[in-house]
Design an enzyme around this catalytic site. Structure first.
Site, PDB file in Angstrom:
ATOM      1  N   GLU A  40       0.823  -1.216   0.000  1.00  0.00           N
ATOM      2  CA  GLU A  40       0.000   0.000   0.000  1.00  0.00           C
ATOM      3  C   GLU A  40       0.858   1.268   0.000  1.00  0.00           C
ATOM      4  OE1 GLU A  40      -2.986  -0.105  -0.762  1.00  0.00           O
ATOM      5  OE2 GLU A  40      -3.379  -2.230  -0.419  1.00  0.00           O
TER       6      GLU A  40
ATOM      7  N   HIS B  38       3.398   6.553  -5.019  1.00  0.00           N
ATOM      8  CA  HIS B  38       3.021   6.811  -6.415  1.00  0.00           C
ATOM      9  C   HIS B  38       2.022   7.982  -6.467  1.00  0.00           C
ATOM     10  CE1 HIS B  38       1.750   4.796 -10.510  1.00  0.00           C
ATOM     11  NE2 HIS B  38       2.294   5.980 -10.666  1.00  0.00           N
TER      12      HIS B  38
END
Length: 596
Positions: free
Chosen positions: A389, A395
């Site tokens: 996660e 990202h």
């Protein structure tokens, strides 16, 4: 492991800080009110866009509304997920959902309007208004669909049929989530109890084979009982997709499915062909499993039980976070500093508490930061979940920081790359520093099974979708017998001849909800292969790959997925990334074989 009776017992440092979105509900209410006003203003543009200036003001207002709505919806959703039992939070989420419908209605006129313009007129609008340069790529991307848009009258008819066309998917959803009642299994006290999905995922991994078999039979029982009904829903969904693709003048349903990401058909076919060409190590792993379990006959209900037992590591959250940061050191200081910010500034909600949403996810909130939900259990799986996660989280963080709102959101096609790169770096780090042979075996077994589920199984599903759609396109019948034959053949092809196939195996297609969202699952496999390729280069200390990969994480959706991946050295139009991933799988199976 610490067990918390309620949320107030959880240390403040292990709860996310929603005040970063709204410090109080009055601010939420004010943005909610503002969005309603903006939605009404957007409606006024229906029939009122005649030049570059009016087009720009419409798009600018729509983006401002989108920004506020992102915050309003995220806050309500995150609040509900803290404790799903709180009706007050649920009412805020319901209001946000209703608002979403109103906003969609306010802007529904725009796409038909845009595609009614000639390309020449649109370019004139863009040339006449400086502000439209910001929206240009997005406008031209919408224009890419022009040849697949029908006349206004035909679009209106198709739009009215939309609800009817979605019936097969909705019907399966009701069957699968509401109506299906699984068979009974023996409880701990010897009494018969009804099986649930949650129980099944645990029981199918149970060391006792009779327990696994009983759960397996009970799980498949309702699917076999409703086989004809489910075959009808799936057949209808496939035929609807084929018909829509034909009406919209796509060469095939597959190409319609790939169009949005601008992925050529060859990428999909190459994934299947290359995987099947290198399927031997998968069959070898099946043989190892049979031998390790000491079975005369290996069956489907033997494929999920861990092959290494008795390895229970207690890994606290703080220790897990530290291990993750050490494992991700090849990604450089900037990456690790971002992760430390996540923990320090409370982007994560760590602990399981009564009423909290199960599972784990990352939610990027543009203009704020990502939020990560966990249900940390102080074990190895939780360490992997945290690392996965946080890959999505960084990202989101980098894309939002380096991209304007219009291109900050990355596509599903590339999403799994960032999370899987992290998992590969973690497994390699743990294997490198682990001396205990049982723990090493456990780690290898964990990663091989993950590889199998995320890569091989998804490629098998992708081939099933391709074959069934091609039959529909050829006018061939689709029914229980056809689905069974295709699925059973593929199952044997991918898993090998060592498995004795129970009657239930061939009905595997009947329980897969992804088949109602066609040509989607292949993205898991391509993302996984790309991640293996990148992580391998990073572990070799390739500075060029590191620089390119960090640029990729900052890119959002500023280019098409395949082009973004090419910048990292991954070209999915060639067999190389798939071959490299399968080579890594071979190495893992061989290492596991040597360990046992």
């Amino acid at each position: 492991m610490t067990t918390f009776k309620n949320r107030t017992e959880v240390p403040e440092q292990e709860k996310w800080n929603l005040a970063d979105i709204y410090s109080d509900l009055a601010q939420w209410e004010e943005d909610y009110r503002q969005i309603k006003i903006m939605g009404e203003s957007l409606k006024q543009y229906d029939g009122g866009i005649h030049d570059g200036s009016s087009l720009y003001h419409y798009l600018k207002l729509r983006e401002e509304l989108s920004f506020l709505f992102g915050k309003v919806f995220a806050y309500a959703m995150l609040k509900v997920d803290e404790d799903t039992r709180v009706t007050g939070s649920q009412s805020y989420l319901d209001r946000a959902r209703q608002l979403s419908v109103k906003v969609s209605s306010s802007t529904s006129f725009f796409m038909p309007f845009l595609l009614s313009l000639s390309e020449e007129t649109l370019k004139e609008y863009i040339a006449s208004e400086e502000g439209l340069k910001y929206f240009e790529e997005d406008l031209m991307e919408s224009f890419r669909y022009k040849s697949h848009v029908l006349s206004k009258e035909q679009e209106s008819i198709l739009s009215q049929l939309g609800e009817a066309l979605s019936v097969p998917s909705q019907a399966f959803g009701m069957i699968n989530n509401a109506d299906i009642k699984f068979g009974e299994v023996t409880g701990e006290d010897g009494e018969k109890i009804e099986l649930t999905r949650g129980m099944y995922s645990k029981l199918i991994e149970d060391e006792d084979r009779e327990t696994r078999q009983e759960a397996y039979k009970a799980y498949y029982q309702p699917y076999l009982g409703m086989k004809n009904t489910i075959a009808t829903t799936l057949s209808s969904a496939i035929k609807n997709n084929v018909t829509t693709a034909r009406l919209r003048q796509y060469p095939s349903a597959l190409e319609k499915g790939l169009f949005g990401d601008k992925v050529p058909r060859e990428v999909y076919e190459n994934l299947i062909q290359t995987t099947k060409k290198h399927i031997a190590p998968m069959h070898q792993y099946t043989r190892i499993r049979k031998k390790k379990l000491g079975l005369q006959e290996l069956r489907q209900y033997d494929l999920s039980v861990p092959l290494v037992s008795g390895v229970k590591q207690v890994i606290s959250y703080d220790e897990a976070f530290e291990t993750m940061c050490d494992a991700l050191a090849p990604l450089g200081n900037e990456y690790i500093e971002i992760l430390m910010t996540f923990k320090k500034e409370r982007y994560l909600d760590v602990r399981e508490t009564p009423g909290k949403r199960s599972g784990a996810y990352n939610l990027g909130v543009y203009g704020v930061h990502p939020y990560i939900l966990l249900n940390h259990q102080d074990d190895l799986d939780s360490l992997f979940t945290l690392t996965h996660e946080c890959g999505h989280g960084v990202h989101s963080w980098l894309s939002s920081k380096h991209q304007p709102q219009i291109t900050a959101h990355y596509s599903i096609f590339v999403a799994e790359v960032a999370s899987t790169v992290n998992e590969v770096l973690l497994i390699q780090y743990l294997l490198k520093k682990e001396n205990d042979s049982q723990v090493r075996k456990h780690l290898l077994n964990h990663f091989i099974d993950q590889f199998k589920g995320t890569f091989f199984t998804q490629v098998m599903f992708a081939e099933f979708e391709k074959k069934t759609h091609e039959l529909a396109e050829a006018g061939a019948p689709l029914n229980v017998e056809v689905f069974n034959k295709i699925y059973e053949e593929l199952f044997r092809e991918y898993n090998g001849d060592e498995i004795v196939l129970d009657e239930e195996v061939k009905y595997g297609w009947s329980r897969i909800p992804h088949f109602y969202r066609p040509f989607y699952v292949y993205k898991y496999a391509t993302g996984f292969a790309a991640a293996i390729h990148i992580a391998t280069k990073l572990l070799e200390g390739d500075e060029n790959t590191l620089s390119n990969y960090l640029d990729f994480l900052k890119s959002g959706s500023s280019d098409y997925p395949l082009e973004l991946l090419k910048k990292t050295g991954v070209d999915l139009t060639t067999p190389e990334p798939i071959e490299n991933a399968l080579k890594k799988f071979t190495e893992l199976v061989e290492a596991f074989s040597e360990e046992i």
